[in-house]
Design an enzyme around this catalytic site. Structure first.
Site, short mmCIF file in Angstrom:
data_model
loop_
_atom_site.label_atom_id
_atom_site.label_comp_id
_atom_site.label_asym_id
_atom_site.label_seq_id
_atom_site.Cartn_x
_atom_site.Cartn_y
_atom_site.Cartn_z
N SER A 1 0.79 -1.22 0.00
CA SER A 1 0.00 0.00 0.00
C SER A 1 0.83 1.28 0.00
O SER A 1 0.39 2.29 -0.55
CB SER A 1 -0.97 0.00 1.19
N HIS B 1 -5.22 -2.87 -3.01
CA HIS B 1 -4.77 -1.92 -4.03
C HIS B 1 -4.65 -2.54 -5.43
O HIS B 1 -4.23 -1.87 -6.36
CB HIS B 1 -3.45 -1.28 -3.61
N LYS C 1 -11.55 1.31 -2.44
CA LYS C 1 -10.42 1.82 -3.22
C LYS C 1 -10.76 1.74 -4.72
O LYS C 1 -11.51 2.57 -5.21
CB LYS C 1 -9.15 1.10 -2.81
C1 PLP Z 1 -7.02 0.30 3.04
C2 PLP Z 1 -6.47 -1.03 3.36
C3 PLP Z 1 -7.12 -1.89 4.25
C4 PLP Z 1 -8.31 -1.44 5.05
O1 PLP Z 1 -9.46 -1.39 4.30
P1 PLP Z 1 -10.65 -0.45 4.78
O2 PLP Z 1 -11.83 -0.93 4.03
O3 PLP Z 1 -10.25 0.95 4.45
O4 PLP Z 1 -10.78 -0.65 6.26
C5 PLP Z 1 -6.62 -3.16 4.42
N1 PLP Z 1 -5.50 -3.56 3.77
C6 PLP Z 1 -4.83 -2.76 2.94
C7 PLP Z 1 -3.60 -3.25 2.25
C8 PLP Z 1 -5.28 -1.46 2.71
O5 PLP Z 1 -4.60 -0.65 1.91
#
Ligand code: PLP
Length: 389
Positions: free
Chosen positions: A179, A207, A239
């Site tokens: 990330s 991602h 995302k």
């Molecule tokens: C953003 C993210 C999460 C968390 O997801 P949310 O739905 O925002 O709680 C988990 N793992 C990774 C790698 C992330 O980038």
């Protein structure tokens, strides 16, 4: 102030001294390429809305339909009376999209990660995590009570040495696309190591989903790995898919186990059905509109080539995450502030989100950016870096 609070105040001072103080910006506009902050319009380079779907008219329309049909709240947890036809249809569509037997919705990715790891492991078991894994994966490993081992980033030799010594059930956990770095996990090697050691492999594709792979199937499509290679797949919906929530996909046996045992699934309110309807609409766009992924790739490449030309230390990444390594936290914040003065929003990422001494500017692109946005960012970076020398 009296004791416990004087200590809190001293802690905050300490955080500020190290250039690590965090504060929020208030956004007055819809999400998108242009954001309004403090009455000023800035170009956004820090969203995870890679495909530009958060405010897509079809997605908004589906959300409104969902609210009209189901109401806003889901009323209860999935296992009581909160599991709507919209949730159910989305789960089936996500299972088909990821090529897995079943999928299960969670309210957030953070909760999915905590729920899955704790459902699969307990005392006497072992969890292996890449050093750069997302905080929610690390917290999930710690909460599970299993023996917790972090291996050096993408280092198969380090992982295997630890696997050799392990006892109990074993789970290897990794980000698919890291990330804060944007690089890919070595999933082919991880899948082989997992089979060799009778370990489960879990991939968090927050991602990659929607963004990587010909059809947007994510990092597993990129590597051509199926449910037998990676039995536990976690994806987020906030995302690339532009909405909110998360899911886990895998075998019938895995999903039924999670329904019985994942505490962050059982003991929480289901996400609104309208969010599920919106996500069904965005999933359709993800599958049908290849141009979004193609455009994203072109923009990211244009930036990485241009950044190298002006002497920036771009981190090796073939994703829409293009971080520039700065090192010192305060310097990263100063450059981010200077970019904001120039009308460009780029976030400075500092410890403990990234390792000590590796503060960076995390530049991300969206399919809705144009080449001129990339060039404007490169020009501003060149000027700021020169003026600081
Ligand atoms: C953003 C993210 C999460 C968390 O997801 P949310 O739905 O925002 O709680 C988990 N793992 C990774 C790698 C992330 O980038």
């Amino acid at each position: 102030m009296t004791p416990p609070f004087t200590e809190l105040a001293a802690n905050l001072d300490d955080i500020a001294q190290q250039g690590l103080y965090r504060s929020r910006r208030v956004i007055a506009s819809p999400q998108g390429i242009n954001l309004e902050i403090d009455g000023k319009t800035v170009v956004n380079f820090c969203s995870n809305d890679y495909l530009g779907l958060t405010n897509h008219p079809d997605v908004v329309k589906a959300f409104k339909f969902g609210a009209d049909h189901y109401g806003v709240g889901s009323g209860s947890a999935h296992l009581i009376c909160g599991h709507s036809a919209a949730h159910h249809a989305l789960e089936e569509e996500l299972a088909a999209f990821t090529g897995r037997e079943r999928a299960l919705l969670f309210s957030t990715g953070y909760m999915a990660n905590i729920g899955v790891i704790s459902a699969l492991l307990g005392r006497g078991d072992s969890v292996f995590e890449d050093r750069l894994n997302h905080a929610s994966l690390l917290d999930g490993g710690l909460l599970s009570g299993a023996r917790f081992k972090r291996y050096a980033h993408a280092d198969m030799a380090d992982l295997e040495a630890n696997l050799d010594k392990a006892s109990g059930n074993k789970l290897i956990v990794t980000d698919g696309v890291f990330s804060m770095d944007g690089d890919f996990a070595p999933l082919n090697e991880l899948a082989v190591a997992a089979k060799k050691h009778d370990a489960w492999l879990m991939v968090d594709d927050a991602h990659g989903l929607g963004v990587i792979g010909e059809r947007g199937g994510g990092i597993l499509e990129h590597y051509g790995l199926g449910q037998n290679d990676v039995p536990v797949l976690m994806g987020t919906l906030g995302k690339g898919l532009g909405t909110f929530g998360a899911f886990v996909a895998g075998s019938e046996l895995l999903i039924e186990t999670l329904i019985q045992k994942a505490r962050t699934y059982i003991y929480t309110t289901a996400l609104p059905a309208a969010v599920a309807e919106a996500t069904r609409a965005s999933l359709k766009i993800v599958i049908e509109e290849n141009w979004r992924r193609d455009k994203l790739k072109q923009l990211s490449e244009r930036f990485s080539v241009g950044a190298e030309q002006i002497g920036l230390q771009v981190m090796p990444s073939s994703s829409a995450i293009q971080p520039i390594l700065i090192g010192d936290s305060q310097t990263a914040v100063d450059i981010s502030n200077a970019l904001l003065d120039a009308g460009l929003l780029v976030s400075a990422i500092r410890p403990p989100t990234v390792p000590q001494g590796s503060a960076r500017l995390r530049v991300t692109f969206s399919a809705l950016h144009e080449e001129q946005h990339v060039d404007r960012l490169l020009d501003a970076l060149a000027k700021i870096i020169v003026s600081r020398k």
